[in-house]
Design an enzyme around this catalytic site. Structure first.
Site, mmCIF file in Angstrom:
data_model
loop_
_atom_site.group_PDB
_atom_site.id
_atom_site.type_symbol
_atom_site.label_atom_id
_atom_site.label_comp_id
_atom_site.label_asym_id
_atom_site.label_seq_id
_atom_site.Cartn_x
_atom_site.Cartn_y
_atom_site.Cartn_z
ATOM 1 N N ARG A 488 21.649 -18.050 -3.012
ATOM 2 C CA ARG A 488 21.215 -17.755 -1.638
ATOM 3 C C ARG A 488 19.853 -17.046 -1.611
ATOM 4 O O ARG A 488 19.255 -16.760 -2.645
ATOM 5 C CB ARG A 488 22.267 -16.932 -0.902
ATOM 6 C CG ARG A 488 22.414 -15.492 -1.350
ATOM 7 C CD ARG A 488 23.329 -14.725 -0.397
ATOM 8 N NE ARG A 488 23.598 -13.385 -0.872
ATOM 9 C CZ ARG A 488 24.788 -12.916 -1.208
ATOM 10 N NH1 ARG A 488 25.830 -13.708 -1.163
ATOM 11 N NH2 ARG A 488 24.933 -11.668 -1.616
ATOM 12 N N ASP A 489 19.424 -16.782 -0.398
ATOM 13 C CA ASP A 489 18.113 -16.155 -0.208
ATOM 14 C C ASP A 489 18.214 -14.661 -0.458
ATOM 15 O O ASP A 489 18.054 -13.851 0.447
ATOM 16 C CB ASP A 489 17.611 -16.427 1.220
ATOM 17 C CG ASP A 489 18.563 -15.857 2.262
ATOM 18 O OD1 ASP A 489 19.664 -15.428 1.883
ATOM 19 O OD2 ASP A 489 18.196 -15.838 3.448
ATOM 20 N N GLU A 490 18.504 -14.314 -1.701
ATOM 21 C CA GLU A 490 18.610 -12.892 -2.010
ATOM 22 C C GLU A 490 18.059 -12.672 -3.418
ATOM 23 O O GLU A 490 16.920 -12.301 -3.575
ATOM 24 C CB GLU A 490 20.050 -12.416 -1.863
ATOM 25 C CG GLU A 490 20.143 -10.897 -1.918
ATOM 26 C CD GLU A 490 21.392 -10.335 -1.276
ATOM 27 O OE1 GLU A 490 22.068 -11.043 -0.525
ATOM 28 O OE2 GLU A 490 21.692 -9.155 -1.540
ATOM 29 N N ASP A 497 25.099 -3.261 -9.141
ATOM 30 C CA ASP A 497 25.712 -4.336 -9.911
ATOM 31 C C ASP A 497 25.349 -4.188 -11.390
ATOM 32 O O ASP A 497 26.177 -4.372 -12.274
ATOM 33 C CB ASP A 497 25.224 -5.708 -9.428
ATOM 34 C CG ASP A 497 25.219 -5.868 -7.923
ATOM 35 O OD1 ASP A 497 25.082 -4.857 -7.207
ATOM 36 O OD2 ASP A 497 25.329 -7.011 -7.458
ATOM 37 N N TRP A 551 24.611 3.010 -6.754
ATOM 38 C CA TRP A 551 23.490 2.087 -6.936
ATOM 39 C C TRP A 551 22.353 2.844 -7.650
ATOM 40 O O TRP A 551 22.015 2.537 -8.781
ATOM 41 C CB TRP A 551 23.067 1.501 -5.583
ATOM 42 C CG TRP A 551 23.805 0.229 -5.252
ATOM 43 C CD1 TRP A 551 23.304 -1.038 -5.316
ATOM 44 C CD2 TRP A 551 25.172 0.090 -4.832
ATOM 45 N NE1 TRP A 551 24.274 -1.952 -4.973
ATOM 46 C CE2 TRP A 551 25.436 -1.294 -4.669
ATOM 47 C CE3 TRP A 551 26.216 0.983 -4.595
ATOM 48 C CZ2 TRP A 551 26.680 -1.786 -4.275
ATOM 49 C CZ3 TRP A 551 27.456 0.490 -4.196
ATOM 50 C CH2 TRP A 551 27.672 -0.874 -4.046
ATOM 51 N N GLU A 756 31.641 -13.506 -6.106
ATOM 52 C CA GLU A 756 31.197 -12.233 -5.522
ATOM 53 C C GLU A 756 32.358 -11.477 -4.870
ATOM 54 O O GLU A 756 32.367 -10.254 -4.856
ATOM 55 C CB GLU A 756 30.138 -12.538 -4.450
ATOM 56 C CG GLU A 756 29.634 -11.333 -3.693
ATOM 57 C CD GLU A 756 28.448 -11.658 -2.794
ATOM 58 O OE1 GLU A 756 28.296 -12.838 -2.424
ATOM 59 O OE2 GLU A 756 27.680 -10.743 -2.481
HETATM 60 C C1 BGC Z 1 24.499 -8.132 -3.010
HETATM 61 C C2 BGC Z 1 25.103 -7.187 -4.007
HETATM 62 C C3 BGC Z 1 24.715 -5.797 -3.661
HETATM 63 C C4 BGC Z 1 25.193 -5.530 -2.275
HETATM 64 C C5 BGC Z 1 24.910 -4.136 -1.826
HETATM 65 C C6 BGC Z 1 24.900 -7.786 -1.633
HETATM 66 O O1 BGC Z 1 24.254 -8.576 -0.714
HETATM 67 O O2 BGC Z 1 24.822 -9.446 -3.337
HETATM 68 O O3 BGC Z 1 24.730 -7.545 -5.276
HETATM 69 O O4 BGC Z 1 25.147 -4.857 -4.578
HETATM 70 O O5 BGC Z 1 24.627 -6.443 -1.374
HETATM 71 O O6 BGC Z 1 25.451 -3.938 -0.621
#
Ligand code: BGC
Length: 901
Positions: A488-490, A497, A551, A756
């Site tokens: 996806r667009d990310e 993670d 994080w 996910e």
């Molecule tokens: C991501 C995750 C990330 C999370 C944080 C998601 O959109 O895929 O990898 O840790 O956002 O909220």
């Protein structure tokens, strides 16, 4: 004994490094049980000839009495830009015997001073790179519920362009180097050939903070007489789409190239990018990492990269301002082609639309071998999953169009995109005249090329499938930076993670160079107040403020784990100020020691299922853990005051944590699996409550009929916490669970990568109704560490550094009755293999300099190679503990057998 696998800054014969005192490492091999290195001598020479005689004319360490084999700093005179150093090492084994010199290895310095760059930054002429779009009317599936929301509207990207220069060399060439970088992505060609196997260079960093350059040995490419150097330049992360945004670093790609050519007569010539280069439009109409690439075969320029081309009609390039960010030599592994896959099936979905199943959720792109009439337009779309009716499931791509287009010109072509990558298992091709021929389409798997370091297998086929899914998830998501969701667009470098997955990642691959580079990215995100970003590199305009609990803690956890794993004290030292600043940032906002303020986006135990762990509890657990690790790092680094200060802070946070969240009986606020798992794993509970917490944890699992509820922050600690509190059976019941929610549920559904979300797809609800639903996301794969360390039995002793002291203690359970693993540690390969049938057989193999405690179930007899262990060579009997025989061994291979129970 012999030394082998010589490495410099974690890499084999690196060309182009800018660490001024590079660190040298090697591995050892010996046929003698228990062998250790008692001394070494390193010789660094200025030429291959000197190296052959091991003169050490640059640096001779002399004989050093030491067992050290990792990270020994070069200590000779200062090195020059471009200098090549040859080196070898000679070691002495336990008996004092010398090994002789190992075959010489080398490293070569990059450009160390700004003034070494004679080239200037250039951009293609406007005519050559005019934006194109929208992509030939291609949009998302009109039927997709997200189509309008994610409409790409008037998306335009700069058209990839060619740039080139002709030059001649009037004498034979003895050496040639290309120093190259770009704001954008480049492919370098010299005299009609592409240089090297690296892709998507110069890679991704925050281009406002640091830009990597690469150095290629182009000696075989440059010849005396007429030559040409040429590049294809695309937009990539710099000027393309990143996550939800366009052009976050700049609008116009540009490039910097410097060839340094040494002639046989000793003269050195330079060919540098400057205003005299020329540019032209490439046959790529657009190319974007997320959107895809469009190739028009009729726009090809034959010989664009050859000396013979008449380029008088090409447009002059523009000299552009240099970046303010420093140029740094590439530190991590480049993206390369890792594998090639052949589709397992193809079917015609509707007339003219063919759907190929690659059999594997993969990251990369497809290569087509095709012919057809001029003007034929093939549209290639990618998706991870299919809808029930066989159409591509595109809702979870969001604005990643993930569509490549090829326009044929009547000739046969082989086409693979240049500057794009997709996450997919299914490929839909439309526009093909007739049906696809054999060999029409192959899957090209891309990823950062990390050395593979682990294999795990056991008697449970679904657990093996899970391991495979974890490894595939790692290949696809270790892509320049540790990313999420390649479809996806990310595709961002999410810190949470990465910290959750790091231990598993390090079992599967040698991540040292990869994470060393990413830690630069992460530290680049740090603000003066100590806060780091949720993602690294940071994406601007800042989408997120300061990082959330669990994080931002990656800035502490990742360097510490790398230290434990690879013994990299230098890296720990370099990261220490950033680690401490992060903990101080939290402390300053939270004088009461509970992390109540400054929690950024406060994601909590992200995508947990049917459980809500209180966010302040979660946060405070990570606060404590980070303070604890900073204090431990300070101890290692000999920073006594810091060690005491952060140690004290850890204790204060721990006390506050217990006061606020733990009852006298050991029950925790929220009563969730994640709360207990973190309390136990981060050592936050007093001894008397720890066991009780383990019981509450097991009780919660039982109350859910042996199902888990953890999200990203808890999941890695769940099984270890059960093990640590004597609940091994519960841990195995969770691991072997096949119904929802569990690890094996997705495997049962045919997953080939880790999802996910636990409920990404369920029999009851189908696809999770969310645009945030990747089928390739590694966080829940963090259970991989448990497979290696508990089923496989490979753990480290307390205080072990760089896997020097191991504990080999397989703890079988559930239905699993055999396992084997191989793990290539920084000191060399370790393997463990066991079977439990009427007896328990265990084979262990260790490299020199490594010792292991071996734990075997306590039964009457234990033999090694048929001899009772008490008299077996190289085996020391330490005694009996907790129902186990405990033995100690060093280098070598040992076959243990226990008597029949
Ligand atoms: C991501 C995750 C990330 C999370 C944080 C998601 O959109 O895929 O990898 O840790 O956002 O909220």
């Amino acid at each position: 004994m012999r030394a082998l696998a010589l490495r410099v800054e974690y890499r084999t014969d690196p060309v182009g490094i800018d660490v001024r005192r590079p660190r040298l490492s090697w591995e050892l091999e010996s046929a003698v049980r228990g062998d250790v290195q008692i001394g070494y001598r390193i010789a660094v020479s200025s030429s291959a000839a000197q190296a052959a005689a091991a003169t050490g004319d640059l640096w001779d360490s002399g004989r050093v009495s030491s067992a050290e084999t990792i990270g020994i700093e070069y200590d000779g005179p200062e090195l020059r830009s471009g200098q090549r150093c040859w080196w070898s090492v000679h070691v002495w084994d336990a008996s004092g015997g010398p090994s002789g010199w190992a075959p010489a290895a080398f490293w070569e310095m990059g450009l160390l001073e700004d003034s070494d760059w004679r080239a200037v930054w250039i951009a293609p002429a406007v005519e050559a790179s005019q934006s194109v779009g929208p992509p030939h009317g291609v949009t998302l599936d009109p039927g997709s519920p997200l189509a309008s929301r994610f409409d790409l509207g008037g998306w335009r990207g700069p058209r990839p362009a060619y740039l080139r220069q002709r030059f001649s060399v009037e004498a034979p060439v003895v050496a040639a180097r290309a120093y190259v970088t770009a704001r954008g992505l480049y492919d370098l060609h010299v005299n009609g050939q592409r240089v090297g196997e690296d892709l998507l260079r110069p890679g991704w960093t925050d281009y406002d903070k640091r830009i990597q350059y690469q150095v290629y040995d182009v000696t075989p490419f440059v010849r005396s007489g007429a030559n040409a150097v040429a590049l294809l330049l695309g937009s990539g992360w710099f000027a393309g789409r990143v996550a939800w945004q366009d052009r976050i670093y700049g609008d116009t790609p540009s490039v910097l190239v410097q060839l340094q050519i040494t002639r046989a007569d000793g003269a050195v010539e330079f060919v540098c990018s400057d205003g005299s280069w020329v540019s032209a439009a490439s046959p790529l109409l657009w190319s974007d990492l997320l959107i895809g690439e469009c190739f028009d075969a009729s726009a090809q320029v034959t010989g664009w990269d050859a000396a013979e081309l008449d380029d008088t009609s090409w447009q002059p390039v523009t000299v552009v301002a240099p970046p303010t960010a420093p140029l740094v030599a590439e530190r991590g592994p480049a993206v390369r082609r890792l594998r090639v896959l052949t589709p397992i099936s193809v079917r015609q979905q509707v007339p003219g639309r063919w759907t190929f199943d690659m059999g594997q959720n993969m990251v990369g792109r497809v290569r087509l071998r095709v012919s057809g009439p001029a003007g034929t337009r093939l549209v290639i779309r990618h998706a991870e999953m299919l809808e029930a009716d066989g159409r591509l499931h595109t809702a979870n791509l969001r604005k990643a169009l993930a569509t490549d287009i090829v326009v044929l010109d009547g000739d046969d072509i082989v086409y693979e995109p240049h500057f794009t990558t997709h996450g997919f298992r299914y490929v839909e091709v439309s526009g093909l005249p007739g049906s696809p021929a054999d060999g029409f389409l192959t899957g090209i798997v891309l990823g950062s090329d990390l050395p593979q370091a682990g294999e795990f297998e056991c008697s449970h086929p679904l657990v093996n499938a899970l391991q495979s899914n974890i490894v595939w998830g790692q290949w696809g998501n270790f892509f320049e930076v540790p990313t999420d969701c390649p479809q996806r667009d990310e595709r961002l470098g999410w810190t949470g993670d990465a910290q959750a997955f790091i231990n598993t990642a390090c079992f599967n691959a040698d991540t040292a160079a990869f994470f060393t580079k990413w830690l630069d990215d992460l530290i680049d995100t740090q603000r003066p107040d100590g806060a780091v970003g949720d993602v690294a590199p940071l994406v601007r305009p800042a989408m997120f403020g300061a990082a959330a609990p669990g994080w931002g803690d990656a800035v502490v956890i990742v360097p510490w784990r790398l230290y434990e794993r690879y013994g990299d004290r230098g890296l720990l030292n370099r990261c220490f100020p950033a680690m401490a600043a992060w903990v101080d940032y939290i402390s300053t906002g939270n004088p009461g020691h509970l992390w109540l303020n400054r929690r950024g986006m406060d994601y909590g135990d992200w995508v947990s299922v049917n459980a809500e762990t209180p966010k302040d509890l979660l946060a405070t657990a990570f606060f404590a853990h980070s303070a604890d690790l900073v204090s431990r790092a300070a101890v290692v680094l000999g920073r006594k005051e810091d060690a005491a200060r952060y140690g004290k802070r850890f204790q204060s946070i721990r006390t506050a944590f217990n006061d606020a969240y733990v009852t006298p009986s050991g029950r925790m606020v929220g009563n969730t699996q994640t709360a207990y798992a973190l309390g136990i794993a981060f050592d936050l509970l007093p001894a008397d409550k720890r066991t009780a917490a383990g019981e509450f944890l097991a009780a919660d699992v039982a109350s859910r009929a042996d199902h888990l509820s953890t999200g990203f922050l808890g999941v890695a600690h769940l099984l270890p916490a059960l093990l640590a509190t004597g609940q091994l059976d519960t841990a195995y019941r969770l691991l072997e669970q096949e119904s929802f929610p569990s690890w094996l549920y997705s495997v049962r559904q045919g997953a080939t990568t880790v999802w996910e979300r636990w409920d990404a797809w369920t029999e009851n609800d189908g696809f999770k109704d969310s645009e945030m639903n990747s089928f390739n996301h590694y966080a829940f794969g963090s259970v991989g560490e448990w497979l290696y360390s508990v089923i496989g039995g490979l753990r480290t002793a307390v205080g072990s550094v760089g896997f020097d002291r191991l504990v080999i203690k397989p703890q079988p359970g559930g239905s699993i009755n055999s396992a084997r693993l191989r793990h290539h540690t920084v000191r060399g390969p370790v393997s463990v293999e066991w079977t439990q049938r009427e007896a328990f057989d265990l084979t262990v193999s260790l490299p020199p300099n490594v010792t292991a405690e071996v734990w075997l179930p306590e039964v009457d007899t234990v033999t090694e190679g048929g001899t009772p262990v008490a008299s077996a060579e190289g085996v020391k009997v330490l005694g009996r503990r907790d129902g186990y025989h405990v033995l100690q061994v060093g280098a070598g291979r040992y076959d243990f057998r226990t008597g029949v129970r």
